[in-house]
Design a protein around this motif. Structure first.
Motif, PDB file in Angstrom:
ATOM      1  N   LYS A  87      33.792  59.787  38.087  1.00 21.71           N
ATOM      2  CA  LYS A  87      33.703  59.355  39.300  1.00 21.71           C
ATOM      3  C   LYS A  87      35.110  59.694  40.025  1.00 21.71           C
ATOM      4  O   LYS A  87      36.266  59.619  39.307  1.00 21.71           O
ATOM      5  CB  LYS A  87      33.537  57.645  39.520  1.00 21.71           C
ATOM      6  CG  LYS A  87      31.969  57.413  39.269  1.00 21.71           C
ATOM      7  CD  LYS A  87      31.864  55.921  39.234  1.00 21.71           C
ATOM      8  CE  LYS A  87      30.397  55.797  38.981  1.00 21.71           C
ATOM      9  NZ  LYS A  87      30.338  54.307  38.658  1.00 21.71           N
ATOM     10  N   LEU A  97      37.811  53.678  41.485  1.00 22.67           N
ATOM     11  CA  LEU A  97      38.783  52.660  41.227  1.00 22.67           C
ATOM     12  C   LEU A  97      37.926  51.313  41.076  1.00 22.67           C
ATOM     13  O   LEU A  97      38.347  50.357  40.462  1.00 22.67           O
ATOM     14  CB  LEU A  97      39.613  52.873  42.371  1.00 22.67           C
ATOM     15  CG  LEU A  97      40.945  51.963  42.570  1.00 22.67           C
ATOM     16  CD1 LEU A  97      41.989  52.613  41.609  1.00 22.67           C
ATOM     17  CD2 LEU A  97      41.457  51.978  43.921  1.00 22.67           C
ATOM     18  N   VAL A  98      37.030  51.252  42.081  1.00 27.01           N
ATOM     19  CA  VAL A  98      36.454  49.709  42.164  1.00 27.01           C
ATOM     20  C   VAL A  98      35.248  49.473  41.016  1.00 27.01           C
ATOM     21  O   VAL A  98      34.638  48.569  40.911  1.00 27.01           O
ATOM     22  CB  VAL A  98      35.911  49.473  43.637  1.00 27.01           C
ATOM     23  CG1 VAL A  98      37.245  49.549  44.529  1.00 27.01           C
ATOM     24  CG2 VAL A  98      34.929  50.628  44.149  1.00 27.01           C
ATOM     25  N   PHE A 113      38.081  43.494  42.789  1.00 28.12           N
ATOM     26  CA  PHE A 113      37.228  45.203  42.667  1.00 28.12           C
ATOM     27  C   PHE A 113      37.747  45.983  41.528  1.00 28.12           C
ATOM     28  O   PHE A 113      37.058  46.872  41.102  1.00 28.12           O
ATOM     29  CB  PHE A 113      38.246  45.750  43.963  1.00 28.12           C
ATOM     30  CG  PHE A 113      37.803  45.714  45.191  1.00 28.12           C
ATOM     31  CD1 PHE A 113      36.291  45.508  45.662  1.00 28.12           C
ATOM     32  CD2 PHE A 113      38.560  45.485  46.439  1.00 28.12           C
ATOM     33  CE1 PHE A 113      35.864  45.270  46.694  1.00 28.12           C
ATOM     34  CE2 PHE A 113      37.920  45.031  47.699  1.00 28.12           C
ATOM     35  CZ  PHE A 113      36.357  45.288  47.784  1.00 28.12           C
ATOM     36  N   ILE A 114      39.124  45.752  40.918  1.00 23.96           N
ATOM     37  CA  ILE A 114      39.412  46.546  39.812  1.00 23.96           C
ATOM     38  C   ILE A 114      38.736  45.842  38.423  1.00 23.96           C
ATOM     39  O   ILE A 114      38.568  46.864  37.500  1.00 23.96           O
ATOM     40  CB  ILE A 114      40.888  46.551  39.732  1.00 23.96           C
ATOM     41  CG1 ILE A 114      41.595  46.860  41.000  1.00 23.96           C
ATOM     42  CG2 ILE A 114      41.329  47.323  38.524  1.00 23.96           C
ATOM     43  CD1 ILE A 114      41.106  48.438  41.388  1.00 23.96           C
ATOM     44  N   HIS A 115      38.635  44.628  38.515  1.00 23.94           N
ATOM     45  CA  HIS A 115      38.131  44.049  37.097  1.00 23.94           C
ATOM     46  C   HIS A 115      38.784  44.404  35.796  1.00 23.94           C
ATOM     47  O   HIS A 115      38.015  45.169  35.152  1.00 23.94           O
ATOM     48  CB  HIS A 115      36.735  43.835  37.022  1.00 23.94           C
ATOM     49  CG  HIS A 115      35.948  44.984  37.550  1.00 23.94           C
ATOM     50  ND1 HIS A 115      35.908  46.148  36.651  1.00 23.94           N
ATOM     51  CD2 HIS A 115      35.205  45.216  38.779  1.00 23.94           C
ATOM     52  CE1 HIS A 115      35.239  47.002  37.403  1.00 23.94           C
ATOM     53  NE2 HIS A 115      34.686  46.612  38.471  1.00 23.94           N
ATOM     54  N   HIS A 142      40.550  45.153  32.061  1.00 28.68           N
ATOM     55  CA  HIS A 142      40.659  44.590  30.747  1.00 28.68           C
ATOM     56  C   HIS A 142      41.787  44.381  29.977  1.00 28.68           C
ATOM     57  O   HIS A 142      42.842  45.181  30.425  1.00 28.68           O
ATOM     58  CB  HIS A 142      39.882  45.546  29.608  1.00 28.68           C
ATOM     59  CG  HIS A 142      38.403  45.563  30.043  1.00 28.68           C
ATOM     60  ND1 HIS A 142      37.906  46.223  31.167  1.00 28.68           N
ATOM     61  CD2 HIS A 142      37.238  45.153  29.417  1.00 28.68           C
ATOM     62  CE1 HIS A 142      36.674  46.012  31.061  1.00 28.68           C
ATOM     63  NE2 HIS A 142      36.154  45.360  30.065  1.00 28.68           N
ATOM     64  N   ILE A 184      39.635  41.483  23.648  1.00 25.33           N
ATOM     65  CA  ILE A 184      39.762  41.782  25.098  1.00 25.33           C
ATOM     66  C   ILE A 184      39.109  41.008  25.872  1.00 25.33           C
ATOM     67  O   ILE A 184      38.108  40.430  25.893  1.00 25.33           O
ATOM     68  CB  ILE A 184      38.938  43.359  25.078  1.00 25.33           C
ATOM     69  CG1 ILE A 184      39.698  44.213  24.052  1.00 25.33           C
ATOM     70  CG2 ILE A 184      39.100  43.782  26.402  1.00 25.33           C
ATOM     71  CD1 ILE A 184      39.042  45.588  24.016  1.00 25.33           C
ATOM     72  N   HIS A 204      38.109  40.364  30.042  1.00 19.96           N
ATOM     73  CA  HIS A 204      37.708  41.055  31.066  1.00 19.96           C
ATOM     74  C   HIS A 204      38.002  40.274  32.250  1.00 19.96           C
ATOM     75  O   HIS A 204      37.396  39.016  32.363  1.00 19.96           O
ATOM     76  CB  HIS A 204      36.188  41.475  30.843  1.00 19.96           C
ATOM     77  CG  HIS A 204      35.751  42.482  31.969  1.00 19.96           C
ATOM     78  ND1 HIS A 204      34.338  42.538  32.379  1.00 19.96           N
ATOM     79  CD2 HIS A 204      36.380  43.098  32.824  1.00 19.96           C
ATOM     80  CE1 HIS A 204      34.161  43.235  33.055  1.00 19.96           C
ATOM     81  NE2 HIS A 204      35.415  43.804  33.549  1.00 19.96           N
ATOM     82  N   ARG A 206      20.130  35.364  33.780  1.00 18.62           N
ATOM     83  CA  ARG A 206      20.282  36.237  35.128  1.00 18.62           C
ATOM     84  C   ARG A 206      21.095  35.571  36.180  1.00 18.62           C
ATOM     85  O   ARG A 206      21.364  36.497  36.949  1.00 18.62           O
ATOM     86  CB  ARG A 206      19.142  37.096  35.227  1.00 18.62           C
ATOM     87  CG  ARG A 206      18.602  38.095  34.289  1.00 18.62           C
ATOM     88  CD  ARG A 206      17.162  38.242  34.733  1.00 18.62           C
ATOM     89  NE  ARG A 206      16.771  39.275  33.508  1.00 18.62           N
ATOM     90  CZ  ARG A 206      16.330  40.526  33.849  1.00 18.62           C
ATOM     91  NH1 ARG A 206      16.017  40.855  34.930  1.00 18.62           N
ATOM     92  NH2 ARG A 206      16.022  41.237  32.892  1.00 18.62           N
ATOM     93  N   ILE A 262      28.304  48.223  45.294  1.00 16.69           N
ATOM     94  CA  ILE A 262      29.022  48.942  44.341  1.00 16.69           C
ATOM     95  C   ILE A 262      28.082  49.134  43.061  1.00 16.69           C
ATOM     96  O   ILE A 262      27.910  50.121  42.665  1.00 16.69           O
ATOM     97  CB  ILE A 262      30.388  48.011  43.720  1.00 16.69           C
ATOM     98  CG1 ILE A 262      31.324  48.185  44.905  1.00 16.69           C
ATOM     99  CG2 ILE A 262      30.934  48.785  42.653  1.00 16.69           C
ATOM    100  CD1 ILE A 262      32.573  47.190  44.745  1.00 16.69           C
ATOM    101  N   GLU A 277      26.242  52.202  41.536  1.00 16.44           N
ATOM    102  CA  GLU A 277      26.236  52.782  40.046  1.00 16.44           C
ATOM    103  C   GLU A 277      24.690  53.105  39.725  1.00 16.44           C
ATOM    104  O   GLU A 277      24.531  54.037  38.858  1.00 16.44           O
ATOM    105  CB  GLU A 277      26.542  51.439  39.276  1.00 16.44           C
ATOM    106  CG  GLU A 277      28.212  51.488  39.289  1.00 16.44           C
ATOM    107  CD  GLU A 277      28.624  50.185  38.932  1.00 16.44           C
ATOM    108  OE1 GLU A 277      27.735  49.432  38.101  1.00 16.44           O
ATOM    109  OE2 GLU A 277      29.898  49.703  38.978  1.00 16.44           O
TER     110      GLU A 277
END
Lengths: 129, 450
Positions: free
Chosen positions: A99, A105-106, B34-36, B38, B47, B49, B306, B406, B410
């Motif tokens: 990507k 980035l997001v 936005f970046i989430h 780890h 790790i 998140h 869920r 977002i 995906e």
């Protein structure tokens, strides 16, 4: 060579991924072709079996034992990791989409997540540009 | 011009670092959402998140620790600010999600979508059906779930009919987002703004049904104009021939969930003199018999897993952070900026709607909504309605406007139809501009008449 391989597939999986997966196999290797769906209805099952028949056929032509597994989950990333753990797979093969820009980035790609969480060998196959 | 009336319990204005601290944490929370990222825990292989559920909570905790034991921030973030009770928003969102997720898992959405869309014999009819289905399903349910279900069905139908799915995918994404502004329960952002402004279920519908209908119709028109050359007259394969009659996975569960959802809407729309329980309790009570029923069918755990639980810490953290902004004078300052907007004429609605929509794109619609709502006195009805419209239209402007956007991008990438931020915005800015202008104009007309 590997004993149990999980080959993750989506509708965007290119032939290269299956080709690379088959090169990593010998006659002893069992390949589980894994596809994660949000809700596993009859339609989704039929659709997936139809869509990924070519993957199974390609592998079988190479003399590799392969079967399709459909997993129902709203979170494909962690569903793949759980599946790999439950099945004690020793290698995971998946395609990766590069990507670019703000979306890179997001949004966290499945391959980014697998790098951090998969407990075995991971092979990422990038399509040539 | 509006009079800026809200009193803020500000920190000492001279303490500039203290004043900027909550703002920096708020920005950091949005960035982390936005970046989430780890992080590996030092000296271990574990790790962590930093996802949606953790990002705002970490920043809120830092704020509480370093703000000198400000219990009022915690209290404001959990128990409430004026009309708003954050815990009630969270319970309402989670219990409605539970009902909608049951409908999804029972196969209701897929069944309805297949029945409705497979009857289309032409590209135009399919376009019309996608529009109607997206609009109707979004009216009473969760738009995120509608987006996810319809995306799969559209791919399925277009694959069999050998159609380019993109016009239909854009249509359903834009329509489900914009139609989310119709009812109080259409989007968590509606609940937040309506509770802040003291707008109940019926009043909400009275204000928002018309702007929503007109702007979604216009949105469909614009999408049609953009993609008209890719919408064929005839489908290569009759969609109806694509599959046999599909059956629902669990008709019983779908029926019980539909009854619960209908009762929720009905009870919320009755006057409070008749139904003497708060809105947030209604779906919670109705979800209980549904939970018992689906437990007997053996899939309660699947639905519980869920439920978007992470929305709870995410919203709580946001409310605490925005309380920090209020305490340090930032919401008051923003209120002064907003007070510069004319208080009459179409611009009084158009400008805040435009701002809310664009801020949603930059900071996501939930943080935008909490921050904007907290900055306004509850008497600014037009501006509140504009924020509701903006928070729903915002995700169509930029794909970063909502987390569902977002996620949708995906799913498209997994189907081999990756779209870029700029490609989405190229269409989104046109569609959302038309939707914002129309929704604002109608709200302005309604404010003059109602």
């Amino acid at each position: 060579m590997y004993h149990k391989m999980v080959l993750c597939v989506t509708e965007a999986t290119p032939e290269e991924v299956v080709r690379v997966a088959s090169k990593l196999c010998d006659k002893e290797t069992e390949v589980i072709v894994l596809h994660v769906v949000r809700v596993l209805t009859d339609l989704q099952r039929r659709e997936a079996e139809e869509k990924f028949a070519w993957v199974i056929e390609t592998l079988k032509k190479e003399g590799i034992r392969a079967r399709l597994e459909l997993v129902e989950s709203a979170d494909p990333k962690s569903a793949i990791v759980s599946f790999v753990r439950e099945n004690s797979a020793d290698v995971v093969v998946t395609g990766t989409i590069q990507k670019k820009g703000i979306l890179a980035l997001v949004s966290e790609s499945i391959s980014d997540y697998l790098i951090k969480h998969v407990p075995c060998t991971l092979v990422l196959v990038k399509r040539p540009d | 011009m509006h009079a800026c009336a809200r009193q803020e319990t500000g920190l000492n204005g001279g303490e500039r670092p203290a004043r900027f601290f909550p703002l920096l944490l708020f920005i950091l929370a949005i960035f982390l959402t936005f970046i989430h990222p780890h992080f590996r825990v030092p000296f271990t292989s574990k790790i962590i998140h930093i996802d949606l559920g953790v990002a705002t909570l970490i920043c809120a905790s830092i704020l509480l620790i370093f703000s000198g034991n400000r219990i009022d921030l915690l209290q404001g973030g959990i128990v409430g600010i004026e009309n708003l009770r954050p815990y009630s928003v969270i319970v309402l969102v989670l219990s409605l999600s539970f009902i909608c997720l049951t409908l999804e898992y029972a196969g209701f959405f897929e069944f309805v979508a297949l029945k409705f869309l497979s009857s289309a014999g032409t590209g135009r009819k399919l376009f019309l059906n996608v529009f109607l289905l997206s609009y109707i399903l979004t009216l009473f349910t969760n738009n995120d779930i509608v987006i996810l279900t319809l995306t799969f069905i559209i791919f399925h139908i277009c694959r069999h009919a050998k159609l380019n799915p993109m016009p239909y995918l854009f249509l359903q994404f834009f329509v489900t987002n914009i139609a989310g502004m119709t009812l109080y329960i259409g989007n968590p952002t509606n609940i937040i703004v309506a509770d802040f402004a003291g707008i109940d279920f019926v009043k909400f519908a009275k204000w928002m049904v018309l702007p929503s209908l007109v702007s979604t119709l216009a949105c469909a028109g614009v999408v049609y104009l953009i993609f008209r050359r890719q919408i064929p007259e005839r489908l290569e394969t009759q969609a109806q021939e694509m599959h046999d009659v599909e059956t629902m996975r669990d008709r019983g569960a779908a029926a019980v969930a539909l009854i619960c959802l209908s009762l929720t809407v009905l009870l919320m729309s009755l006057p409070k003199t008749v139904v003497r329980i708060p809105n947030w309790v209604i779906p919670l009570i109705l979800a209980l018999p549904l939970a018992v029923y689906i437990a007997s069918r053996g899939f309660l755990l699947k639905i519980v897993q869920r439920i978007p639980w992470k929305i709870a810490p995410f919203l709580l953290g946001l409310f605490i952070l925005v309380e920090g902004l209020a305490a340090s004078g930032w919401t008051g300052m923003f209120s002064s900026v907003l007070s510069g907007i004319p208080d009459s004429g179409p611009m009084s609605v158009l400008l805040p709607c435009l701002m809310a929509s664009w801020f949603s794109g930059f900071m996501n619609n939930h943080p935008m909504t909490v921050f904007f709502s907290r900055s306004l006195p509850s008497s600014w009805r037009g501006m509140f309605l504009a924020i509701i419209a903006g928070s729903n239209i915002g995700p169509t402007t930029m794909i970063t406007g909502s987390l569902a956007g977002i996620m949708w991008s995906e799913i498209l990438a997994q189907h081999g139809r990756a779209i870029s931020f700029s490609e989405f915005s190229k269409y989104g800015i046109i569609v959302s501009t038309v939707a914002i202008i129309l929704a604002s104009f109608i709200i302005w007309l309604e404010l003059g008449m109602l």
